[in-house]
Design a protein around this motif. Structure first.
Motif, short mmCIF file in Angstrom:
data_model
loop_
_atom_site.label_atom_id
_atom_site.label_comp_id
_atom_site.label_asym_id
_atom_site.label_seq_id
_atom_site.Cartn_x
_atom_site.Cartn_y
_atom_site.Cartn_z
N TYR A 1 0.74 -1.23 -0.01
CA TYR A 1 0.10 0.00 -0.09
C TYR A 1 0.78 1.31 -0.12
O TYR A 1 0.38 2.16 -0.73
CB TYR A 1 -0.79 -0.07 1.24
CG TYR A 1 -2.09 -0.82 1.10
CD1 TYR A 1 -2.25 -1.81 0.03
CD2 TYR A 1 -2.92 -0.89 2.25
CE1 TYR A 1 -3.24 -2.78 -0.05
CE2 TYR A 1 -4.18 -1.88 2.16
CZ TYR A 1 -4.30 -2.52 1.17
OH TYR A 1 -5.18 -3.60 1.27
N ALA A 2 1.92 1.08 0.84
CA ALA A 2 2.76 2.42 1.02
C ALA A 2 3.48 2.80 -0.27
O ALA A 2 3.52 4.02 -0.93
CB ALA A 2 3.72 2.42 2.14
N HIS B 1 2.81 1.60 -3.43
CA HIS B 1 1.81 1.96 -4.73
C HIS B 1 0.54 2.82 -4.37
O HIS B 1 0.04 3.40 -5.32
CB HIS B 1 1.42 0.47 -5.09
CG HIS B 1 2.39 -0.33 -5.46
ND1 HIS B 1 3.35 -0.22 -6.43
CD2 HIS B 1 2.73 -1.47 -4.97
CE1 HIS B 1 4.12 -0.97 -6.43
NE2 HIS B 1 3.95 -2.17 -5.55
N GLY B 2 0.29 3.14 -3.24
CA GLY B 2 -0.74 4.22 -3.00
C GLY B 2 -2.27 3.49 -2.90
O GLY B 2 -2.35 2.49 -3.48
N LEU B 3 -3.01 4.29 -2.19
CA LEU B 3 -4.58 3.74 -2.23
C LEU B 3 -5.20 4.15 -3.63
O LEU B 3 -6.16 3.21 -3.90
CB LEU B 3 -5.02 4.17 -0.93
CG LEU B 3 -4.26 4.05 0.31
CD1 LEU B 3 -5.04 4.83 1.61
CD2 LEU B 3 -4.05 2.40 0.63
N ALA B 4 -4.71 5.06 -4.08
CA ALA B 4 -5.52 5.44 -5.26
C ALA B 4 -5.12 4.86 -6.56
O ALA B 4 -4.27 4.41 -6.62
CB ALA B 4 -5.27 7.08 -5.31
N PRO B 5 -6.13 4.47 -7.36
CA PRO B 5 -5.79 3.60 -8.57
C PRO B 5 -4.83 4.51 -9.41
O PRO B 5 -4.52 5.62 -9.40
CB PRO B 5 -7.05 3.72 -9.55
CG PRO B 5 -8.24 4.35 -8.37
CD PRO B 5 -7.54 5.16 -7.31
N ARG B 6 -3.93 3.65 -10.04
CA ARG B 6 -2.78 4.22 -10.74
C ARG B 6 -3.17 4.06 -12.37
O ARG B 6 -4.02 3.64 -12.76
CB ARG B 6 -1.76 3.48 -10.62
CG ARG B 6 -1.09 3.42 -9.36
CD ARG B 6 0.45 2.86 -9.14
NE ARG B 6 0.94 3.45 -8.20
CZ ARG B 6 2.23 4.17 -7.87
NH1 ARG B 6 2.84 4.22 -9.06
NH2 ARG B 6 2.70 4.53 -6.85
#
Lengths: 200, 200
Positions: free
Chosen positions: A192-193, A195-200
């Motif tokens: 999660y950290a 790649h992030g929580l928001a869609p890519r």
């Protein structure tokens, strides 16, 4: 801080030092920081109070050295987080090792007692953060900087803040028992950290 | 838990309840959880011990209700995190409000005392997490789920873990005083968590 034994120090003094560390960690885990005393440590270690005062000036100093020694015994001291070129696996591996350490019975009770005291005792808390916690966090800073050099971490990211995205959740689950801890959980934090929580 | 006052309850009993909450929070902040007693709370609140036992069965129950009441007074109770359609700003706003609360002097000392006790006292820790902390975290779960419905959060993300990426770092900086806390810091946590550390 540990004063190096004089040149004539015998194996006996090394044995005393180890007995003092063991006694200090056991006591603080059992009765808490406020009720742990130099006298109590001396009695439990089977040494005279003066033996302790020869090497340390306070119970906080004894405990700090006892924890540093525990880390050294566990082979975790000043080293680097491996850099295999795969940042995600390197972070996952070190967090898995941290999970093991957090539930090591030699570590857990004294670490909880000391952390609890640091929450309400600002001076002790700051001393232990500076001497024990920050040097460990600095290893993550260095690994994340290497990640930046290799293009795996955005160049505008502050590594000292970034590491908290996976270190602090584990710390809070352990300290406050907010939810279960597993390797799967710490692996997920790293994913999660990065790649992030928001869609890519 | 608070028992609702009987129908004939007077303004006087409401005043006693408030005095008891104030006394309980002040005492635990000053002397810590182990030394806080029902007797001490009663003396400080200027009520009889029996007045307290009429409403609560233990000091843990009094303190739990006192904290719930503090949250209600601060207008933070069971509500929803706003959903303006902009997930990042909504999370930043609620974290900024949390920063203000953490440094509110009415809150800080008692919250530290109770958290410290929860670290070493598993039963108390679990009770306060279940009744105080988890309901607050559940608000983040709901806001992140709404974000998933709106396409702002990846559908495969577990919201209960995801919220820890910005909540736990703030908790650790506050509890362990590892580094300074500012609005800029909590804003940064939200940006890192949503967008990830790796380049997009």
């Amino acid at each position: 801080m540990v004063k190096k034994p004089a040149p004539d120090a015998t194996r006996r003094s090394e044995k005393s030092r180890r007995a003092i560390y063991d006694a200090a960690l056991a006591l603080v885990g059992e009765v808490g920081y406020p009720k742990t005393t130099i006298e109590g440590i001396a009695a439990r270690a089977g040494v005279g109070k003066q033996t302790i005062y020869r090497w340390w000036s306070s119970k906080a100093d004894v405990l700090l050295d006892a924890f540093l020694d525990l880390g050294e015994q566990a082979g975790q001291e000043p080293y680097e987080i491996p850099d295999t070129g795969d940042l995600a696996s390197d972070l996952k591996a070190v967090l898995r090792a941290t999970v093991d350490e957090l539930f090591d019975p030699r570590f857990e009770a004294p670490a909880r007692a000391l952390t609890a005291e640091g929450v309400v005792n600002e001076q002790l808390g700051r001393e232990f953060v500076t001497k024990l916690l920050e040097p460990q966090l600095e290893l993550y800073v260095r690994r994340l900087r290497a990640g930046q050099d290799a293009g795996a971490v955005r160049p505008d990211v502050d590594p000292r803040i970034a590491l908290e995205l996976f270190v602090s959740p584990l710390a809070q689950r352990w300290l406050q028992r907010t939810a279960p801890i597993s390797y799967e959980y710490t692996d997920t934090l790293v994913d999660y950290a990065l790649h992030g929580l928001a869609p890519r």
